[in-house]
Design a protein around this motif. Structure first.
Motif, PDB file in Angstrom:
ATOM      1  N   SER A 182     -33.852  13.101 -31.014  1.00  0.00           N
ATOM      2  CA  SER A 182     -32.540  12.858 -31.604  1.00  0.00           C
ATOM      3  C   SER A 182     -32.672  12.757 -33.121  1.00  0.00           C
ATOM      4  O   SER A 182     -33.702  12.343 -33.651  1.00  0.00           O
ATOM      5  CB  SER A 182     -31.942  11.565 -31.036  1.00  0.00           C
ATOM      6  OG  SER A 182     -31.706  11.683 -29.652  1.00  0.00           O
ATOM      7  N   SER A 219     -23.563  16.830 -22.927  1.00  0.00           N
ATOM      8  CA  SER A 219     -24.645  17.769 -23.242  1.00  0.00           C
ATOM      9  C   SER A 219     -24.236  19.176 -22.839  1.00  0.00           C
ATOM     10  O   SER A 219     -23.284  19.386 -22.077  1.00  0.00           O
ATOM     11  CB  SER A 219     -25.933  17.392 -22.496  1.00  0.00           C
ATOM     12  OG  SER A 219     -26.288  16.043 -22.692  1.00  0.00           O
ATOM     13  N   GLN A 278     -36.900   5.871 -24.982  1.00  0.00           N
ATOM     14  CA  GLN A 278     -36.683   6.432 -26.310  1.00  0.00           C
ATOM     15  C   GLN A 278     -37.323   5.548 -27.362  1.00  0.00           C
ATOM     16  O   GLN A 278     -37.178   4.323 -27.324  1.00  0.00           O
ATOM     17  CB  GLN A 278     -35.185   6.576 -26.595  1.00  0.00           C
ATOM     18  CG  GLN A 278     -34.883   7.281 -27.922  1.00  0.00           C
ATOM     19  CD  GLN A 278     -33.396   7.493 -28.121  1.00  0.00           C
ATOM     20  OE1 GLN A 278     -32.590   6.647 -27.743  1.00  0.00           O
ATOM     21  NE2 GLN A 278     -33.021   8.623 -28.694  1.00  0.00           N
ATOM     22  N   GLY A 312     -36.496   8.318 -32.293  1.00  0.00           N
ATOM     23  CA  GLY A 312     -35.595   9.225 -31.597  1.00  0.00           C
ATOM     24  C   GLY A 312     -36.237  10.107 -30.555  1.00  0.00           C
ATOM     25  O   GLY A 312     -35.541  10.864 -29.870  1.00  0.00           O
ATOM     26  N   GLY A 368     -29.103  15.672 -30.382  1.00  0.00           N
ATOM     27  CA  GLY A 368     -30.505  15.880 -30.061  1.00  0.00           C
ATOM     28  C   GLY A 368     -30.754  17.203 -29.376  1.00  0.00           C
ATOM     29  O   GLY A 368     -29.831  17.872 -28.895  1.00  0.00           O
ATOM     30  N   ASP A 386     -25.057  11.886 -28.497  1.00  0.00           N
ATOM     31  CA  ASP A 386     -25.075  10.518 -27.979  1.00  0.00           C
ATOM     32  C   ASP A 386     -24.057   9.694 -28.767  1.00  0.00           C
ATOM     33  O   ASP A 386     -24.234   9.460 -29.964  1.00  0.00           O
ATOM     34  CB  ASP A 386     -26.475   9.923 -28.099  1.00  0.00           C
ATOM     35  CG  ASP A 386     -26.680   8.766 -27.139  1.00  0.00           C
ATOM     36  OD1 ASP A 386     -26.345   8.926 -25.958  1.00  0.00           O
ATOM     37  OD2 ASP A 386     -27.169   7.712 -27.575  1.00  0.00           O
ATOM     38  N   ARG A 398     -22.990  10.333 -23.243  1.00  0.00           N
ATOM     39  CA  ARG A 398     -23.838  11.442 -23.673  1.00  0.00           C
ATOM     40  C   ARG A 398     -23.373  12.771 -23.050  1.00  0.00           C
ATOM     41  O   ARG A 398     -23.832  13.152 -21.976  1.00  0.00           O
ATOM     42  CB  ARG A 398     -25.300  11.173 -23.312  1.00  0.00           C
ATOM     43  CG  ARG A 398     -26.285  12.224 -23.820  1.00  0.00           C
ATOM     44  CD  ARG A 398     -27.715  11.811 -23.500  1.00  0.00           C
ATOM     45  NE  ARG A 398     -28.072  10.585 -24.174  1.00  0.00           N
ATOM     46  CZ  ARG A 398     -29.174   9.889 -23.920  1.00  0.00           C
ATOM     47  NH1 ARG A 398     -30.017  10.302 -22.986  1.00  0.00           N
ATOM     48  NH2 ARG A 398     -29.439   8.774 -24.579  1.00  0.00           N
ATOM     49  N   THR A 427     -25.019  10.600 -32.698  1.00  0.00           N
ATOM     50  CA  THR A 427     -26.197  11.385 -33.060  1.00  0.00           C
ATOM     51  C   THR A 427     -26.289  12.591 -32.133  1.00  0.00           C
ATOM     52  O   THR A 427     -25.610  12.670 -31.118  1.00  0.00           O
ATOM     53  CB  THR A 427     -27.481  10.547 -32.934  1.00  0.00           C
ATOM     54  OG1 THR A 427     -27.601  10.071 -31.590  1.00  0.00           O
ATOM     55  CG2 THR A 427     -27.451   9.357 -33.878  1.00  0.00           C
TER      56      THR A 427
END
Length: 219
Positions: A218, A77, A175, A179, A30, A65, A75, A28
């Motif tokens: 997310s 980023s 979380q 999400g 985010g 993720d 994760r 996923t």
């Protein structure tokens, strides 16, 4: 700034294209951002007269993720990350306050452990990993006896600061099943970021430290 936003949008589109399942692995993406509380760890000859305090930049960016099961994910980023510090110097003649705000393109890769709270996906997560930050731009706001001036700062061999900052990041958060996430994050910079600057105090070393509160979603 436009090029930075374009890069972030491109990364977001890339993460979106991978927001699907591959066997038992779920990917996923985010969006996250928040307020930063940042300072420098400084070494200077007149250390007793130098007091580093907090500066207040911000961060915003995307993450992907990669979830392997209910308990573990990776994760990566990419963030437009604010770092910096307020550097106070006091003498018998004058008081100087320099506010440094440095902006980086930061790429952390965190190993995340999850503690499930129900079957819908609500969880507490914590983890950490390395980061690399690429210097983009910065400013210094200098105040001497209540007179303030502002100047731009640069990165690179001929700049004020080094182009790259390396370190470790840690995260603790919550979380929801939808999400939405709230997290506390801490970056520990390992690199001496000074290039041609001595922060006007004869500093021989400065390392970044950043604490930030983040809210994300997310999809």
């Amino acid at each position: 700034m436009k090029s930075i936003l374009f890069t972030l949008c491109l990364m977001g589109a890339t993460f979106f294209s991978f927001g699907q399942n591959y066997g038992d692995t779920k990917i996923t993406f985010g969006l996250a951002g928040g307020s930063n509380f940042s300072t420098f760890s400084i070494k200077a000859p007149n250390q007793l007269y130098v007091e580093p305090n907090l500066a207040y930049p911000f961060s915003i960016g995307f993450n992907a993720d990669i979830t392997f099961n209910d308990y573990f994910s990776i994760r990566p980023s990419i963030f437009y990350q604010g770092k910096g510090s307020t550097v106070n110097e006091q003498t018998t003649i004058y008081n100087v306050a320099d506010i440094y705000k440095l902006h980086y393109l930061e790429i952390p890769v965190d190993l995340i452990g999850h503690i499930p709270l129900n079957d819908e996906g609500t969880n507490i997560f914590l983890g950490g990993g390395p980061f690399i930050s690429l210097g983009l731009n910065g400013t210094r706001e200098k105040t001497i006896n209540d007179v303030t001036t502002k100047e731009k700062l640069t990165f690179g061999n001929n700049g004020d600061f080094k182009s790259i900052d390396l370190g470790l990041t840690s995260v603790l958060g919550f979380q929801t099943a939808s999400g939405t996430a709230v997290s506390i994050n801490i970056d520990f910079g390992f690199s001496n970021i000074l290039q041609n600057s001595d922060l006007n105090i004869g500093a021989t070393s400065a390392k970044t430290g950043t604490f930030y509160l983040s809210i994300g979603q997310s999809f």
